[in-house]
Design a protein around this motif. Sequence first.
Motif, short mmCIF file in Angstrom:
data_model
loop_
_atom_site.label_atom_id
_atom_site.label_comp_id
_atom_site.label_asym_id
_atom_site.label_seq_id
_atom_site.Cartn_x
_atom_site.Cartn_y
_atom_site.Cartn_z
N VAL A 202 0.77 -1.19 0.08
CA VAL A 202 -0.08 -0.10 0.10
C VAL A 202 0.92 1.38 -0.16
CG1 VAL A 202 -1.90 1.33 1.24
CG2 VAL A 202 -1.88 -1.26 1.09
N GLU A 203 0.65 2.13 -0.94
CA GLU A 203 1.39 3.30 -1.13
C GLU A 203 0.55 4.63 -1.01
OE1 GLU A 203 3.76 2.97 -4.42
OE2 GLU A 203 5.45 1.87 -3.72
N THR A 204 -0.68 4.22 -1.28
CA THR A 204 -1.53 5.83 -1.27
C THR A 204 -2.83 5.48 -0.36
OG1 THR A 204 -0.87 6.21 -3.34
CG2 THR A 204 -2.57 7.56 -2.51
N ILE A 205 -3.29 6.27 0.42
CA ILE A 205 -4.55 6.07 1.42
C ILE A 205 -5.22 7.51 1.11
CG2 ILE A 205 -5.32 5.64 3.51
CD1 ILE A 205 -2.83 4.52 4.28
N ILE A 206 -6.61 7.51 0.91
CA ILE A 206 -7.57 8.60 1.11
C ILE A 206 -8.57 8.10 2.16
CG2 ILE A 206 -9.04 9.97 -0.24
CD1 ILE A 206 -6.18 10.15 -1.35
N THR A 207 -8.73 8.94 3.20
CA THR A 207 -9.55 8.92 4.33
C THR A 207 -10.62 10.07 4.29
OG1 THR A 207 -8.39 10.02 5.98
CG2 THR A 207 -7.82 7.82 5.72
N LEU A 208 -11.92 9.69 4.52
CA LEU A 208 -12.99 10.44 4.29
C LEU A 208 -13.69 10.48 5.76
CD1 LEU A 208 -14.55 9.27 1.04
CD2 LEU A 208 -13.20 10.86 1.15
N SER A 209 -13.57 11.82 6.27
CA SER A 209 -14.28 11.95 7.80
C SER A 209 -13.71 10.67 8.54
CB SER A 209 -15.63 11.93 7.61
OG SER A 209 -16.24 12.93 6.83
N SER A 210 -12.42 10.49 8.60
CA SER A 210 -11.96 9.75 9.52
C SER A 210 -11.11 10.13 10.61
CB SER A 210 -10.79 8.63 8.53
OG SER A 210 -11.64 7.93 7.55
N PRO A 211 -11.40 9.35 11.88
CA PRO A 211 -10.77 9.96 13.01
C PRO A 211 -9.16 9.21 13.13
CG PRO A 211 -12.17 8.25 13.56
CD PRO A 211 -12.45 8.62 12.33
N HIS A 212 -8.35 10.26 13.24
CA HIS A 212 -6.90 9.84 13.39
C HIS A 212 -6.26 10.15 14.71
CE1 HIS A 212 -6.79 8.79 8.99
NE2 HIS A 212 -7.17 10.06 8.80
N GLN A 213 -6.67 11.33 15.16
CA GLN A 213 -5.91 11.73 16.61
C GLN A 213 -6.53 10.71 17.58
OE1 GLN A 213 -3.66 13.79 16.73
NE2 GLN A 213 -3.41 14.49 14.79
N LEU A 214 -7.59 10.67 17.74
CA LEU A 214 -8.30 9.85 18.98
C LEU A 214 -9.62 9.24 18.27
CD1 LEU A 214 -8.16 12.40 21.51
CD2 LEU A 214 -6.92 10.50 21.80
N PRO A 215 -9.97 8.16 19.08
CA PRO A 215 -11.29 7.65 18.71
C PRO A 215 -12.56 8.77 18.92
CG PRO A 215 -10.65 6.62 20.63
CD PRO A 215 -9.44 7.52 20.10
N PRO A 216 -13.54 8.67 18.21
CA PRO A 216 -14.54 9.48 18.45
C PRO A 216 -15.37 9.32 19.49
CG PRO A 216 -15.12 8.04 16.64
CD PRO A 216 -13.79 7.93 17.05
N ILE A 217 -15.41 8.15 19.88
CA ILE A 217 -15.82 7.60 21.15
C ILE A 217 -14.76 7.24 22.30
CG2 ILE A 217 -17.67 6.32 22.60
CD1 ILE A 217 -18.99 6.10 19.98
N ALA A 218 -14.03 8.00 23.07
CA ALA A 218 -12.86 7.64 23.35
C ALA A 218 -13.19 7.27 25.10
CB ALA A 218 -11.89 9.02 23.57
N LEU A 219 -13.90 6.24 25.13
CA LEU A 219 -14.49 5.55 26.38
C LEU A 219 -13.89 4.31 26.75
CD1 LEU A 219 -18.26 6.66 26.05
CD2 LEU A 219 -16.30 8.28 27.28
N GLN A 220 -13.34 3.61 26.00
CA GLN A 220 -13.01 2.28 26.27
C GLN A 220 -11.47 2.30 26.08
OE1 GLN A 220 -13.48 -0.66 23.13
NE2 GLN A 220 -13.64 -2.48 24.57
#
Length: 1111
Positions: free
Chosen positions: A247-265
């Motif tokens: 894999v050399e190229t990635i396109i992400t759409l509305s993807s969380p990268h810094q932290l999970p959107p539900i950072a509870l578990q």
Amino acid sequence: MRSLRSKCKVVVLVLLFVWVAITGLYELLKPVPSGCIMTYMYPMYIPIPTPANVSSDKYGLFLYHEGWKKIDFDEHLKKINGVPVLFIPGNGGSYKQASLFNLLPFSLLKVRSLAAESERAYQGGPLELTFYHEASVVPEKTKTKLEDLDNFVLPTQYNHKLDWFAVDLEGEHSAMDGRILEEHTEYVVYAIHRILDQYQESKEAQSKEGADVSGSLPSSVILVGHSMGGFVARAAIVHPYLRKSAVETIITLSSPHQLPPIALQPSLGHYFSQVNEKWRKGYEMQTNNIGHIISGPKLSHVVIVSVSGGIYDYQVRSKLASLDGIVPFTNGFTIGSSGMNNVWLSMEHQSILWCNQLVVQISHSLLSMVNSETGQPYPSVARRILVLTKMLQSGIPHSLNWLGNMHTSQVSIKLPIKDAARDTDPPVQDQYSCPPSVHWSDDGLEKDLYIESTTVTVLAMDGKRRWLDIKKLGSNGRGHFIFVTNLAPCSGVRLHLWPEKSKKSLLGELPVSRTIEVTSKMVHIPAGPAPRQIEPGSQTEQAPPSAFLQLTPEELHGFRFLTISVAPHPTVSGRPPPAASMAVGQFFNPEEGERKFSAAMLLRSSYVQEEMLLKEDHPLAFNLSFSISLGLLPTILSLKTTGCGIKSTAEQTGDDEQSRFCKLRCFPPVALAWDSVSGLHVIPNMYTETITVDSSPAMFDSTSRFCLSYSSQVNLSSSSKKKDKMITGFMIAAVFFALMRQARAWELDASLPSILSALEFNLRMPLPFLIFAVLPVFVSLPVLLLTRQHVPPIASYISLSVLCYLVANGSVMILILSSQLILYAAATIHVYIKKSWLAWEDNFQIAFLNQIFRFTSIFYSLKIVQILRGSPNFVVAFVAIPLVCFVHPALGLIVLLISHAFQCHAALCSFLTASLRSHAQRREFSGSGTNCKPFLLSKCGTNDDFDSLLPVDEISPTSPNTVKSFGDSQLEFFNYQHSILILHLLATLMFLPSLVAWLQRIGMGQSFPWLIDSVLCMGVILHGLCGSRPDVNCIYLPLQGSHGREVGFGLVYFLAGYFTFLNTLVSTPYRAFYAMAAIGTISCILKIIDKRNRERGDIHSRSRRRHSHKH
């Protein structure tokens, strides 16, 4: 008076939380303007066969085919020869749920939309060529290849198509559970290998059939992921089993990268941290133990682009989608959909799946990355970055110099003006000239106009050239020039810089070698459709501006004149052309157009609208700076044109008529917003006068800048649109502080307060409020300053943190009041039924039931049952710990909650019974006139009805040496146990999303919980079993205070509260489990030590509380 103030404070906090909850719910549910066009397609899915030695019954892999005709799947697979692209759906995404278009889940719509538009783009060819200034960012390490990249042009046709694959992940909720996320990653790795192997198998099958096989096999797969699928794509890159360069190229759409959107578990947050750390190290040089370089960065070949949805994406904010600190600028960037070329729209989390404007741009971007010679994506990282930058990014930040702090070496945007005074210089080959293929009619320009004012206006395509004297008009500090137009560059308007005036025509050879063209330096901005002309030659509204050009004094230095040449336009029926074409140029001073708004003014605008009137000759470019972070308080700008040069009141026939005249004479405004985290946001004023500033910039990272053009009046107001998920962490911190207050009261031999009273006391002014609400924020500042690139605005950071903490206290109070209502109702009913049962013993039917109960009591006389009844903690541990370790942590926590509820119920029943008995005794003795002292009530008489409801040893609990009654002791025990119940209830709620995802997977093959989740929940269970009684906390820790006093267990809760508070500020509330597990471990160790000391007869190890309590 103190009690009244406390109650008022509780009411205010509860109302604050209710207001925030209702406002947030309204903002989430209300419809938002989209502007997106639906994408239509004719889908067909071809299953990719699985090898016999691989078991993948759970998930599936499919190839997309566009068309409605039935085809042979096997034959189609033999002929695939395009560029492989794998789409990864997000949370809950699956394409096998339905077949109808309007019933399809959004993840399928996305792969359908992308695949269908990619097919159409391949057949239709590249986008139409324009001559606007493009974004171009060249990494510093590729300076040696700068010339090669400068000569690079986008393809004029597409020679190879894209083959779209999609994984079927059975609609599992990967955003809720770390184990599911890991399993998805493993399958995606398998899918990547299977796709590459399929191309090998197809080529071999064609060779066996004698077909002519040419071209190389693909060596890598492009990954496109939506939502959590984008993070799964990144996790697959650093998976140990992934093939090198697969894999050399990635396109992400509305993807969380810094932290999970539900950072509870905890496991979910830990998995994010683990993947992000591998990515950071993947771009570093690999060294051995002594520091020698072994190899280059492992991920140096990977390029990634993160596309965020902007203001309307409430699920994944721009901060979460940012690649800042994870991917270097040389290998990727983050872009908002509202700042993307030809898109200019903010969209919801699901709308980004089917929005045609975005889908088309992404499709053309991927096709443009394919090398026409090899049929595969460019191997050069710099070239792939350049293609994606040109196709997706706008040139606005470069033109306005908003990339000052970014560590990029840009392609020079300065004009070649060195040695301007020498006439012998060779002709300058600037990069902003129009191509020779673009020319006007042979009759040329009609005549020249000489502009004497600082503002020049073009109302029609009149075929004239306007001369502006830079030295004269750019004096008095107005050295900047801005040009706004709805004319197309090169074909509609051209601009040149001249060192001296020339009478020769623009179409002929330029007479002076230092004269240069700056037309292609114009930057494209979104424009709505041009107004329709009702009749030939009639006056129409102005079309929105489509481009602007800004020149700084440095770029104008060395030149004397600026010319604006407008292409000739034929007249209509002998009349002048309609005034639907327009351009405005102006020399201006940027300082005259700067406005800074304080935090106090923005907060005040929430209630009273702030109005700012601009003069008629105001600068075209208006720069508004907000000193408060907009993470929680987005600003709404209402732009309205009120003057438009209509000076005589007699001409003004009314607001509607004046508004119509203004639309005829003035451009509609456009807002350009820039944030260092989320980048550019273009907000065109096409359909409304209201412009909502993006609330997605990082909450505490930076201020935002705005450039507003062509408006005469600006109204500002702020509104609370979205509350961060920090509330859960602050709720746990508040409960820790309340437990600290209770533990401290026990240590000081004072009355143990309820959790509601403890919360209210911790919010009293000034000292408690400063210690528990303000001081943690100041403690976090040094950490933030050391770990973040941008210094947060201190006032905004503190005020918003304190506000969230107050809202969290209000939510905890609602939880406390609700649970108290349930517990008191259950205890009251229980006491009433039991008292009524004793009163009905003489009844025959009740006596018969008593005989039945006595017969069943034989079961309770069994020795094993008596042992279990005497060791309830052992029973809870025996049931809860296996559930936590082998089934799901939430189930074990639920068992613990049931145990807490029974203990609270028992204590409350005892308290109510003792209170009723005391009240009955007082009434009896007050009626008989007997002179009995309060502490000798038990000697003066008894109440048999209530005595039978209490334990035998508690019928006469008071004595002359006992300070507190049995009822008071039971109330204190209930207060403390209730606090533990609330704390562990919050812990269980944090695992609730994971439990929902686990229940969905029942029957689909289960796996053991993550070790980190099991270990932390076991620590929580130990806290519930060993620290659920306040007498445990009377065992002091072996630490010496500053005055020689020993420090009590309340310090542990205090430190746990601060730890949770600080981690919540950095959006990691799941780390509260670390504090709870640590407290449980300490409680267990202290209880073991206390038990051993008691067995040895060490009286000093017993409770330090001076008076005794019977529990």
